[in-house]
Motif scaffolding. Sequence first.
Motif: not given
Length: 141
Positions: A76-95
């Motif tokens: 269910l999680l796709g590229d768009e969702d990964y990009q949304e996560a990327g917008a929400a988290i800081e560089a170098g962080c895991a989520a």
Amino acid sequence: IELGPIDYLIVEWPAGSPPTGEALPHLVDLVDRGLLRILDFAFVQKQDDGTVVGIDLNELGDAPELTVFEGASSGLLGDEDYQEAGAAIEAGCAAAMLVYENTWAAPFATALRKTGAQLVANGRIPVNELISALDALEGEE
């Protein structure tokens, strides 16, 4: 079809502090008690250049709690969702990205839909705000 509300969440760990799996038994307990059904689950990391990449659970160490979720990805999680996560988290962080059904609410939600009712608003009150408000009320007494 009886289906409860579907939610998602993204939880960030600071750079250099990868997930340990310590909180996962609580999630497993919610699933075991039938309160939640996990629809998709993924770990990601935001690279310094802003790219978001998936993290294999085996890369997170030997925490046995993590192995419970091997293969939990439904797609269910796709590229768009990964990009949304990327917008929400800081560089170098895991989520962790989690999509789940609130199965506890399925009978209630189904009964509402059968009567023609529809959800027109929902939200969540941040816990810290609620604690602050309760503390302020307590101070007024």
